[in-house]
Design a protein around this motif. Structure first.
Motif, PDB file in Angstrom:
ATOM      1  N   ARG A  37      22.550  17.147  21.281  1.00 46.94           N
ATOM      2  CA  ARG A  37      23.011  16.051  22.140  1.00 46.94           C
ATOM      3  C   ARG A  37      22.001  14.902  22.161  1.00 46.94           C
ATOM      4  N   THR A  38      20.695  15.241  22.241  1.00 46.23           N
ATOM      5  CA  THR A  38      19.663  14.206  22.289  1.00 46.23           C
ATOM      6  C   THR A  38      19.591  13.440  20.979  1.00 46.23           C
ATOM      7  N   LYS A  39      19.576  14.160  19.864  1.00 41.02           N
ATOM      8  CA  LYS A  39      19.492  13.490  18.557  1.00 41.02           C
ATOM      9  C   LYS A  39      20.697  12.580  18.337  1.00 41.02           C
ATOM     10  N   PHE A  40      21.869  13.027  18.766  1.00 38.14           N
ATOM     11  CA  PHE A  40      23.082  12.219  18.608  1.00 38.14           C
ATOM     12  C   PHE A  40      22.991  10.943  19.445  1.00 38.14           C
ATOM     13  N   ILE A  41      22.612  11.079  20.702  1.00 42.59           N
ATOM     14  CA  ILE A  41      22.565   9.926  21.600  1.00 42.59           C
ATOM     15  C   ILE A  41      21.517   8.915  21.149  1.00 42.59           C
ATOM     16  N   LEU A  42      20.393   9.391  20.643  1.00 42.00           N
ATOM     17  CA  LEU A  42      19.348   8.477  20.175  1.00 42.00           C
ATOM     18  C   LEU A  42      19.807   7.651  18.975  1.00 42.00           C
ATOM     19  N   LYS A  43      20.791   8.152  18.233  1.00 39.18           N
ATOM     20  CA  LYS A  43      21.281   7.432  17.052  1.00 39.18           C
ATOM     21  C   LYS A  43      22.472   6.521  17.355  1.00 39.18           C
ATOM     22  N   MET A  44      22.980   6.550  18.570  1.00 38.91           N
ATOM     23  CA  MET A  44      24.145   5.726  18.904  1.00 38.91           C
ATOM     24  C   MET A  44      23.786   4.237  18.910  1.00 38.91           C
ATOM     25  N   LYS A  45      24.806   3.405  18.718  1.00 41.59           N
ATOM     26  CA  LYS A  45      24.598   1.959  18.556  1.00 41.59           C
ATOM     27  C   LYS A  45      24.980   1.197  19.829  1.00 41.59           C
ATOM     28  N   ALA A  46      24.367   1.587  20.932  1.00 37.16           N
ATOM     29  CA  ALA A  46      24.643   0.912  22.201  1.00 37.16           C
ATOM     30  C   ALA A  46      23.960  -0.444  22.247  1.00 37.16           C
ATOM     31  N   LYS A  47      24.655  -1.421  22.817  1.00 38.67           N
ATOM     32  CA  LYS A  47      24.064  -2.744  23.024  1.00 38.67           C
ATOM     33  C   LYS A  47      23.186  -2.739  24.267  1.00 38.67           C
ATOM     34  N   ASN A  48      23.642  -2.028  25.302  1.00 44.05           N
ATOM     35  CA  ASN A  48      22.911  -1.931  26.564  1.00 44.05           C
ATOM     36  C   ASN A  48      22.794  -0.469  26.963  1.00 44.05           C
ATOM     37  N   ILE A  49      21.711  -0.145  27.645  1.00 42.61           N
ATOM     38  CA  ILE A  49      21.476   1.241  28.045  1.00 42.61           C
ATOM     39  C   ILE A  49      21.072   1.293  29.516  1.00 42.61           C
ATOM     40  N   ILE A  50      21.714   2.214  30.262  1.00 38.81           N
ATOM     41  CA  ILE A  50      21.382   2.437  31.673  1.00 38.81           C
ATOM     42  C   ILE A  50      21.163   3.934  31.873  1.00 38.81           C
ATOM     43  N   LEU A  51      19.965   4.287  32.265  1.00 38.57           N
ATOM     44  CA  LEU A  51      19.629   5.685  32.525  1.00 38.57           C
ATOM     45  C   LEU A  51      19.600   5.931  34.028  1.00 38.57           C
ATOM     46  N   LEU A  52      20.114   7.081  34.445  1.00 36.62           N
ATOM     47  CA  LEU A  52      20.149   7.429  35.862  1.00 36.62           C
ATOM     48  C   LEU A  52      19.584   8.824  36.070  1.00 36.62           C
ATOM     49  N   SER A  53      18.662   8.951  37.011  1.00 39.09           N
ATOM     50  CA  SER A  53      18.172  10.284  37.367  1.00 39.09           C
ATOM     51  C   SER A  53      17.335  10.210  38.637  1.00 39.09           C
ATOM     52  N   GLY A  54      17.500  11.231  39.477  1.00 38.67           N
ATOM     53  CA  GLY A  54      16.616  11.372  40.625  1.00 38.67           C
ATOM     54  C   GLY A  54      15.376  12.147  40.246  1.00 38.67           C
ATOM     55  N   THR A  55      15.491  12.955  39.196  1.00 35.42           N
ATOM     56  CA  THR A  55      14.366  13.754  38.708  1.00 35.42           C
ATOM     57  C   THR A  55      14.302  13.611  37.184  1.00 35.42           C
TER      58      THR A  55
END
Length: 414
Positions: free
Chosen positions: A126-144
Protein backbone atom coordinates in the motif's frame (compact mmCIF):
# COMPACT_ATOMS: atom_id res chain seq x y z
CA UNK A 1 -24.16 24.14 -0.25
CA UNK A 2 -24.19 24.07 3.54
CA UNK A 3 -22.03 26.82 5.01
CA UNK A 4 -19.45 25.31 7.36
CA UNK A 5 -18.57 27.25 10.48
CA UNK A 6 -15.12 26.15 11.60
CA UNK A 7 -13.67 26.41 15.07
CA UNK A 8 -10.81 28.88 15.66
CA UNK A 9 -8.19 26.11 15.86
CA UNK A 10 -9.39 24.69 12.53
CA UNK A 11 -9.13 28.11 10.88
CA UNK A 12 -5.64 28.48 12.35
CA UNK A 13 -4.57 25.14 10.89
CA UNK A 14 -5.79 26.20 7.44
CA UNK A 15 -4.09 29.59 7.72
CA UNK A 16 -0.79 27.93 8.63
CA UNK A 17 -0.87 26.00 5.32
CA UNK A 18 -2.31 28.76 3.13
CA UNK A 19 -0.79 28.63 -0.35
CA UNK A 20 0.69 25.15 0.12
CA UNK A 21 -0.43 22.25 -2.04
CA UNK A 22 0.87 19.67 0.41
CA UNK A 23 -0.15 19.63 4.06
CA UNK A 24 -0.24 17.31 7.06
CA UNK A 25 -2.79 18.02 9.75
CA UNK A 26 -1.49 16.19 12.79
CA UNK A 27 -4.37 17.27 14.98
CA UNK A 28 -5.21 15.35 18.11
CA UNK A 29 -8.13 12.95 17.89
CA UNK A 30 -11.43 14.77 18.07
CA UNK A 31 -10.30 18.17 16.78
CA UNK A 32 -12.15 17.88 13.49
CA UNK A 33 -9.45 16.94 10.98
CA UNK A 34 -12.10 15.87 8.46
CA UNK A 35 -13.46 19.40 8.08
CA UNK A 36 -9.97 20.90 7.92
CA UNK A 37 -9.01 18.48 5.14
CA UNK A 38 -12.18 19.12 3.16
CA UNK A 39 -11.86 22.88 3.41
CA UNK A 40 -8.23 22.60 2.30
CA UNK A 41 -9.30 20.46 -0.66
CA UNK A 42 -11.87 23.13 -1.53
CA UNK A 43 -9.13 25.75 -1.48
CA UNK A 44 -6.97 23.65 -3.85
CA UNK A 45 -9.80 23.42 -6.42
CA UNK A 46 -9.25 20.16 -8.26
CA UNK A 47 -12.01 18.27 -10.07
CA UNK A 48 -11.15 15.01 -8.30
CA UNK A 49 -10.67 14.36 -4.60
CA UNK A 50 -9.45 10.88 -3.72
CA UNK A 51 -9.92 9.88 -0.08
CA UNK A 52 -8.03 6.81 1.13
CA UNK A 53 -9.15 5.58 4.55
CA UNK A 54 -9.83 2.53 6.69
CA UNK A 55 -12.60 0.24 5.51
CA UNK A 56 -14.65 1.16 8.59
CA UNK A 57 -14.55 4.85 7.63
CA UNK A 58 -15.82 4.61 4.03
CA UNK A 59 -19.43 5.41 4.87
CA UNK A 60 -18.43 8.14 7.34
CA UNK A 61 -16.58 10.00 4.60
CA UNK A 62 -19.46 9.47 2.18
CA UNK A 63 -21.94 10.86 4.72
CA UNK A 64 -19.63 13.79 5.44
CA UNK A 65 -19.47 14.94 1.81
CA UNK A 66 -23.15 14.28 1.14
CA UNK A 67 -24.25 16.31 4.15
CA UNK A 68 -21.80 19.20 4.17
CA UNK A 69 -20.43 19.36 0.60
CA UNK A 70 -23.29 18.20 -1.64
CA UNK A 71 -21.83 19.92 -4.71
CA UNK A 72 -19.58 16.87 -5.10
CA UNK A 73 -20.61 13.59 -6.66
CA UNK A 74 -19.39 11.23 -3.95
CA UNK A 75 -18.78 7.55 -4.68
CA UNK A 76 -17.33 4.69 -2.68
CA UNK A 77 -15.09 2.72 -5.03
CA UNK A 78 -16.37 -0.82 -5.60
CA UNK A 79 -14.96 -2.83 -8.49
CA UNK A 80 -13.86 -0.35 -11.10
CA UNK A 81 -13.41 3.37 -11.60
CA UNK A 82 -16.51 4.99 -13.04
CA UNK A 83 -16.45 7.79 -15.59
CA UNK A 84 -15.29 10.81 -13.63
CA UNK A 85 -17.37 13.97 -13.72
CA UNK A 86 -16.20 17.40 -12.52
CA UNK A 87 -16.32 17.73 -8.71
CA UNK A 88 -16.08 14.02 -7.96
CA UNK A 89 -15.02 12.50 -4.65
CA UNK A 90 -13.76 8.90 -4.78
CA UNK A 91 -13.45 7.05 -1.47
CA UNK A 92 -11.43 3.85 -1.24
CA UNK A 93 -9.85 1.82 1.57
CA UNK A 94 -6.13 1.24 2.10
CA UNK A 95 -6.33 -2.50 1.53
CA UNK A 96 -7.95 -2.11 -1.89
CA UNK A 97 -6.21 0.81 -3.57
CA UNK A 98 -2.88 -0.88 -4.21
CA UNK A 99 -4.71 -3.74 -5.93
CA UNK A 100 -6.21 -1.42 -8.55
CA UNK A 101 -3.73 -0.39 -11.24
CA UNK A 102 -6.20 2.11 -12.73
CA UNK A 103 -5.30 4.51 -9.92
CA UNK A 104 -1.74 4.63 -11.27
CA UNK A 105 -3.13 6.47 -14.30
CA UNK A 106 -5.09 9.05 -12.30
CA UNK A 107 -3.57 12.54 -12.53
CA UNK A 108 -4.20 16.07 -11.33
CA UNK A 109 -6.20 15.13 -8.23
CA UNK A 110 -6.15 15.97 -4.54
CA UNK A 111 -5.18 12.99 -2.39
CA UNK A 112 -6.45 12.83 1.21
CA UNK A 113 -4.91 10.10 3.36
CA UNK A 114 -7.02 9.62 6.47
CA UNK A 115 -4.94 8.19 9.33
CA UNK A 116 -1.75 8.57 7.33
CA UNK A 117 0.09 6.41 9.86
CA UNK A 118 -1.22 3.53 7.73
CA UNK A 119 1.70 4.14 5.36
CA UNK A 120 4.40 3.96 8.04
CA UNK A 121 5.73 0.66 6.66
CA UNK A 122 7.79 1.66 3.63
CA UNK A 123 8.05 -1.90 2.33
CA UNK A 124 4.28 -2.58 2.31
CA UNK A 125 2.42 -2.74 -1.01
CA UNK A 126 0.00 0.00 0.00
CA UNK A 127 2.82 2.43 0.89
CA UNK A 128 4.86 1.76 -2.25
CA UNK A 129 1.74 2.18 -4.40
CA UNK A 130 0.68 5.46 -2.78
CA UNK A 131 4.18 6.93 -3.02
CA UNK A 132 4.10 6.34 -6.79
CA UNK A 133 0.70 7.96 -7.38
CA UNK A 134 0.50 11.16 -9.44
CA UNK A 135 -1.39 13.42 -7.05
CA UNK A 136 -1.29 17.16 -7.67
CA UNK A 137 -2.09 17.95 -4.03
CA UNK A 138 -1.62 15.91 -0.88
CA UNK A 139 -3.38 16.16 2.50
CA UNK A 140 -2.31 13.89 5.34
CA UNK A 141 -4.46 13.41 8.44
CA UNK A 142 -3.52 11.78 11.72
CA UNK A 143 -3.84 12.30 15.44
CA UNK A 144 -0.93 9.91 15.98
CA UNK A 145 1.25 10.15 12.83
CA UNK A 146 4.02 8.03 14.30
CA UNK A 147 2.53 6.49 17.43
CA UNK A 148 5.54 8.06 19.19
CA UNK A 149 7.96 6.42 16.72
CA UNK A 150 9.67 9.02 14.56
CA UNK A 151 11.38 6.34 12.48
CA UNK A 152 7.94 5.53 11.05
CA UNK A 153 7.43 9.04 9.68
CA UNK A 154 9.68 8.80 6.64
CA UNK A 155 7.01 7.82 4.08
CA UNK A 156 4.89 10.80 5.07
CA UNK A 157 7.96 13.06 4.84
CA UNK A 158 8.49 11.90 1.24
CA UNK A 159 4.86 12.69 0.36
CA UNK A 160 5.22 16.19 1.78
CA UNK A 161 8.15 16.79 -0.54
CA UNK A 162 11.03 16.96 1.92
CA UNK A 163 13.95 15.59 -0.09
CA UNK A 164 16.07 14.11 2.68
CA UNK A 165 17.58 10.66 2.29
CA UNK A 166 16.58 7.93 4.69
CA UNK A 167 20.18 7.57 5.86
CA UNK A 168 20.48 11.30 6.59
CA UNK A 169 17.12 11.31 8.36
CA UNK A 170 18.11 8.44 10.66
CA UNK A 171 21.54 9.92 11.36
CA UNK A 172 20.08 13.28 12.37
CA UNK A 173 16.95 12.31 14.29
CA UNK A 174 17.06 8.65 15.42
CA UNK A 175 19.22 7.07 18.13
CA UNK A 176 19.84 3.41 17.36
CA UNK A 177 22.27 0.53 17.31
CA UNK A 178 22.49 -2.57 15.12
CA UNK A 179 21.31 -5.88 16.59
CA UNK A 180 22.46 -9.22 15.23
CA UNK A 181 19.37 -11.39 14.69
CA UNK A 182 20.15 -14.79 13.23
CA UNK A 183 22.92 -13.51 11.01
CA UNK A 184 21.33 -10.30 9.78
CA UNK A 185 21.44 -6.78 11.19
CA UNK A 186 18.38 -5.00 12.55
CA UNK A 187 18.24 -1.41 13.72
CA UNK A 188 17.17 -1.15 17.35
CA UNK A 189 15.86 2.31 18.20
CA UNK A 190 16.88 3.60 21.63
CA UNK A 191 15.56 7.16 21.41
CA UNK A 192 15.38 10.33 19.36
CA UNK A 193 17.34 13.56 18.96
CA UNK A 194 16.92 17.05 17.48
CA UNK A 195 13.13 16.71 17.72
CA UNK A 196 12.49 20.47 17.84
CA UNK A 197 14.46 20.81 14.62
CA UNK A 198 12.52 17.91 13.08
CA UNK A 199 9.17 19.52 13.89
CA UNK A 200 10.35 22.88 12.57
CA UNK A 201 11.40 21.28 9.28
CA UNK A 202 8.07 19.48 9.05
CA UNK A 203 6.21 22.77 9.57
CA UNK A 204 8.12 24.22 6.62
CA UNK A 205 6.68 21.38 4.53
CA UNK A 206 3.09 21.91 5.66
CA UNK A 207 2.81 19.93 8.89
CA UNK A 208 0.54 21.34 11.61
CA UNK A 209 0.71 19.90 15.13
CA UNK A 210 -2.12 20.48 17.61
CA UNK A 211 -2.94 18.84 20.93
CA UNK A 212 -6.44 18.93 22.36
CA UNK A 213 -5.37 20.61 25.59
CA UNK A 214 -3.78 23.43 23.60
CA UNK A 215 -6.96 24.48 21.80
CA UNK A 216 -9.99 23.22 23.70
CA UNK A 217 -10.92 22.32 27.26
CA UNK A 218 -12.37 18.82 27.56
CA UNK A 219 -13.92 17.17 30.62
CA UNK A 220 -11.64 15.29 33.00
CA UNK A 221 -10.58 11.69 32.47
CA UNK A 222 -11.02 9.24 35.35
CA UNK A 223 -9.19 5.89 34.96
CA UNK A 224 -9.90 2.81 37.07
CA UNK A 225 -7.49 -0.11 37.09
CA UNK A 226 -9.54 -3.12 38.20
CA UNK A 227 -7.56 -6.14 39.33
CA UNK A 228 -8.96 -9.47 38.11
CA UNK A 229 -8.08 -12.79 39.72
CA UNK A 230 -6.04 -15.08 37.48
CA UNK A 231 -6.97 -18.67 36.64
CA UNK A 232 -4.86 -21.76 37.53
CA UNK A 233 -4.40 -22.71 33.88
CA UNK A 234 -2.38 -19.53 33.29
CA UNK A 235 0.37 -20.53 35.73
CA UNK A 236 0.48 -24.06 34.33
CA UNK A 237 0.81 -22.85 30.73
CA UNK A 238 3.47 -20.30 31.66
CA UNK A 239 5.52 -23.14 33.17
CA UNK A 240 4.89 -25.92 30.61
CA UNK A 241 3.95 -23.95 27.46
CA UNK A 242 1.22 -26.54 26.92
CA UNK A 243 -2.33 -26.82 28.18
CA UNK A 244 -5.80 -27.98 27.21
CA UNK A 245 -8.65 -25.61 27.95
CA UNK A 246 -12.24 -25.69 26.70
CA UNK A 247 -11.34 -28.51 24.28
CA UNK A 248 -8.53 -26.44 22.79
CA UNK A 249 -4.85 -27.38 22.98
CA UNK A 250 -2.56 -24.36 23.41
CA UNK A 251 1.08 -24.93 22.50
CA UNK A 252 3.44 -22.03 23.05
CA UNK A 253 6.42 -23.31 21.10
CA UNK A 254 7.51 -19.88 19.81
CA UNK A 255 7.68 -16.43 21.39
CA UNK A 256 4.71 -15.29 19.31
CA UNK A 257 2.43 -18.21 20.16
CA UNK A 258 3.42 -18.03 23.82
CA UNK A 259 2.52 -14.32 23.87
CA UNK A 260 -0.79 -14.99 22.12
CA UNK A 261 -1.88 -17.75 24.50
CA UNK A 262 -0.78 -15.91 27.63
CA UNK A 263 -2.98 -13.02 26.53
CA UNK A 264 -5.89 -15.33 25.80
CA UNK A 265 -5.59 -17.13 29.13
CA UNK A 266 -5.50 -13.79 30.97
CA UNK A 267 -8.60 -12.48 29.21
CA UNK A 268 -10.44 -14.65 26.72
CA UNK A 269 -10.51 -17.78 28.90
CA UNK A 270 -10.68 -15.95 32.24
CA UNK A 271 -14.19 -16.41 33.66
CA UNK A 272 -13.42 -13.83 36.35
CA UNK A 273 -13.27 -11.12 33.72
CA UNK A 274 -16.70 -11.96 32.39
CA UNK A 275 -18.07 -11.85 35.93
CA UNK A 276 -16.59 -8.37 36.44
CA UNK A 277 -17.99 -7.15 33.12
CA UNK A 278 -21.42 -8.45 34.12
CA UNK A 279 -21.14 -6.58 37.42
CA UNK A 280 -20.16 -3.33 35.72
CA UNK A 281 -22.93 -3.55 33.13
CA UNK A 282 -25.52 -4.31 35.81
CA UNK A 283 -24.48 -1.17 37.69
CA UNK A 284 -25.51 1.33 35.00
CA UNK A 285 -28.06 2.08 32.33
CA UNK A 286 -25.64 4.39 30.51
CA UNK A 287 -24.08 3.65 27.15
CA UNK A 288 -20.96 1.52 27.50
CA UNK A 289 -18.11 0.90 25.07
CA UNK A 290 -16.13 -2.35 25.42
CA UNK A 291 -12.83 -2.86 23.58
CA UNK A 292 -11.74 -6.44 22.91
CA UNK A 293 -9.32 -8.42 20.72
CA UNK A 294 -10.62 -11.89 19.90
CA UNK A 295 -13.78 -13.21 18.24
CA UNK A 296 -14.43 -15.56 21.16
CA UNK A 297 -14.47 -12.56 23.53
CA UNK A 298 -17.06 -10.84 21.37
CA UNK A 299 -19.29 -13.92 21.41
CA UNK A 300 -19.12 -14.25 25.20
CA UNK A 301 -19.71 -10.52 25.73
CA UNK A 302 -22.76 -10.68 23.45
CA UNK A 303 -24.14 -13.51 25.57
CA UNK A 304 -23.78 -11.37 28.69
CA UNK A 305 -25.52 -8.41 27.07
CA UNK A 306 -28.41 -10.60 25.94
CA UNK A 307 -28.86 -12.04 29.43
CA UNK A 308 -28.96 -8.49 30.81
CA UNK A 309 -31.38 -7.49 28.02
CA UNK A 310 -29.04 -4.72 26.85
CA UNK A 311 -29.14 -3.59 23.20
CA UNK A 312 -25.89 -4.31 21.37
CA UNK A 313 -23.87 -2.54 18.69
CA UNK A 314 -20.79 -4.17 17.14
CA UNK A 315 -17.78 -2.90 15.21
CA UNK A 316 -15.29 -5.51 14.02
CA UNK A 317 -13.78 -6.85 10.81
CA UNK A 318 -17.05 -8.50 9.81
CA UNK A 319 -19.64 -5.88 10.71
CA UNK A 320 -20.16 -2.26 11.60
CA UNK A 321 -23.54 -1.74 13.21
CA UNK A 322 -23.99 1.34 15.41
CA UNK A 323 -27.77 1.61 15.11
CA UNK A 324 -28.46 0.66 18.73
CA UNK A 325 -25.65 2.94 19.94
CA UNK A 326 -27.33 5.86 18.21
CA UNK A 327 -30.86 5.06 19.38
CA UNK A 328 -30.61 3.59 22.90
CA UNK A 329 -29.09 5.13 26.05
CA UNK A 330 -28.29 1.73 27.58
CA UNK A 331 -26.51 0.26 24.55
CA UNK A 332 -23.35 -1.84 24.92
CA UNK A 333 -21.03 -1.24 21.95
CA UNK A 334 -18.43 -3.98 21.36
CA UNK A 335 -15.41 -2.78 19.39
CA UNK A 336 -12.48 -4.79 18.12
CA UNK A 337 -9.36 -2.60 18.27
CA UNK A 338 -8.21 -2.96 14.67
CA UNK A 339 -11.66 -2.15 13.29
CA UNK A 340 -12.77 0.67 15.56
CA UNK A 341 -10.05 2.20 17.73
CA UNK A 342 -9.51 4.89 15.09
CA UNK A 343 -11.98 7.31 13.62
CA UNK A 344 -15.29 6.58 15.35
CA UNK A 345 -17.17 9.44 17.01
CA UNK A 346 -18.68 7.95 20.17
CA UNK A 347 -19.04 10.94 22.46
CA UNK A 348 -22.64 9.99 23.28
CA UNK A 349 -20.93 7.53 25.64
CA UNK A 350 -18.55 8.47 28.43
CA UNK A 351 -17.60 5.04 29.78
CA UNK A 352 -15.18 2.53 28.24
CA UNK A 353 -14.37 -0.97 29.52
CA UNK A 354 -11.06 -2.43 28.36
CA UNK A 355 -11.81 -6.15 28.47
CA UNK A 356 -8.46 -7.08 26.95
CA UNK A 357 -5.51 -4.94 25.89
CA UNK A 358 -4.05 -4.24 22.48
CA UNK A 359 -0.28 -4.47 21.98
CA UNK A 360 -0.26 -1.24 19.95
CA UNK A 361 0.29 2.06 21.71
CA UNK A 362 -1.28 3.89 18.79
CA UNK A 363 -4.51 1.88 18.93
CA UNK A 364 -4.59 2.20 22.72
CA UNK A 365 -4.29 6.00 22.65
CA UNK A 366 -6.73 6.32 19.77
CA UNK A 367 -9.32 4.14 21.51
CA UNK A 368 -9.49 6.51 24.47
CA UNK A 369 -10.32 9.39 22.16
CA UNK A 370 -13.49 7.74 20.85
CA UNK A 371 -15.34 9.31 23.80
CA UNK A 372 -12.93 12.00 25.07
CA UNK A 373 -13.26 14.38 22.14
CA UNK A 374 -14.87 17.60 21.01
CA UNK A 375 -18.56 17.57 21.90
CA UNK A 376 -18.12 15.52 25.08
CA UNK A 377 -19.77 17.27 28.03
CA UNK A 378 -19.24 14.69 30.77
CA UNK A 379 -16.23 13.24 32.57
CA UNK A 380 -14.87 10.17 30.81
CA UNK A 381 -14.38 6.93 32.71
CA UNK A 382 -11.98 4.18 31.61
CA UNK A 383 -12.20 0.77 33.30
CA UNK A 384 -9.08 -1.32 32.68
CA UNK A 385 -9.61 -4.99 33.57
CA UNK A 386 -6.09 -6.24 34.36
CA UNK A 387 -5.53 -9.87 35.35
CA UNK A 388 -3.20 -10.18 38.34
CA UNK A 389 0.19 -11.89 37.99
CA UNK A 390 -0.24 -12.06 34.23
CA UNK A 391 1.25 -10.63 31.08
CA UNK A 392 -1.49 -8.00 31.10
CA UNK A 393 0.26 -6.15 33.93
CA UNK A 394 3.38 -5.82 31.77
CA UNK A 395 1.39 -4.85 28.68
CA UNK A 396 -0.53 -2.18 30.60
CA UNK A 397 2.64 -0.63 32.04
CA UNK A 398 4.23 -0.59 28.57
CA UNK A 399 1.18 1.05 26.98
CA UNK A 400 1.13 3.72 29.68
CA UNK A 401 4.66 4.62 28.52
CA UNK A 402 3.26 4.99 24.98
CA UNK A 403 5.29 2.07 23.70
CA UNK A 404 4.26 -1.01 21.72
CA UNK A 405 4.48 -4.21 23.73
CA UNK A 406 5.62 -6.15 20.65
CA UNK A 407 9.00 -4.39 20.95
CA UNK A 408 9.76 -6.74 23.84
CA UNK A 409 9.82 -9.66 21.41
CA UNK A 410 13.12 -8.31 20.11
CA UNK A 411 14.42 -7.69 23.60
CA UNK A 412 13.89 -11.28 24.73
CA UNK A 413 11.61 -10.18 27.57
CA UNK A 414 8.56 -12.30 26.68
Amino acid sequence: MAKIKLFPHQLKALEMTRGMNKAAYYLDMGLGKTFVATEKAEELETNIILVVCQKSKLEDWEDHFNEFYPKYKTIIYKKQLQEIQPNTVIIINYDLIWRRDEFKKLKGFTLILDESSYIKNESSNRTKFILKMKAKNIILLSGTPTGGKYEELFSQIKLLGWKITKEAYWDKYIKFFLMNLGGFKKKKVTGYKNIDDLKQMLRQYGAVFMKTEEVIELPEVIPYEIKIKNIPQYKKFKKDRLIEIEENELVGDTSLTRLLYLRQLAAMYNKNKYEKVTELLESTEDRMIIFYNFKYECQKLQEICKKLKKPISIVNGGQRDLKNYEQHDNTITLIQYQAGAMGLNLQKANKIIYFSLTLSSELFEQSKKRTHRMGQQRSCFYYYLITEKSIEEDIFETLKQRKDYTDKLFEGEI
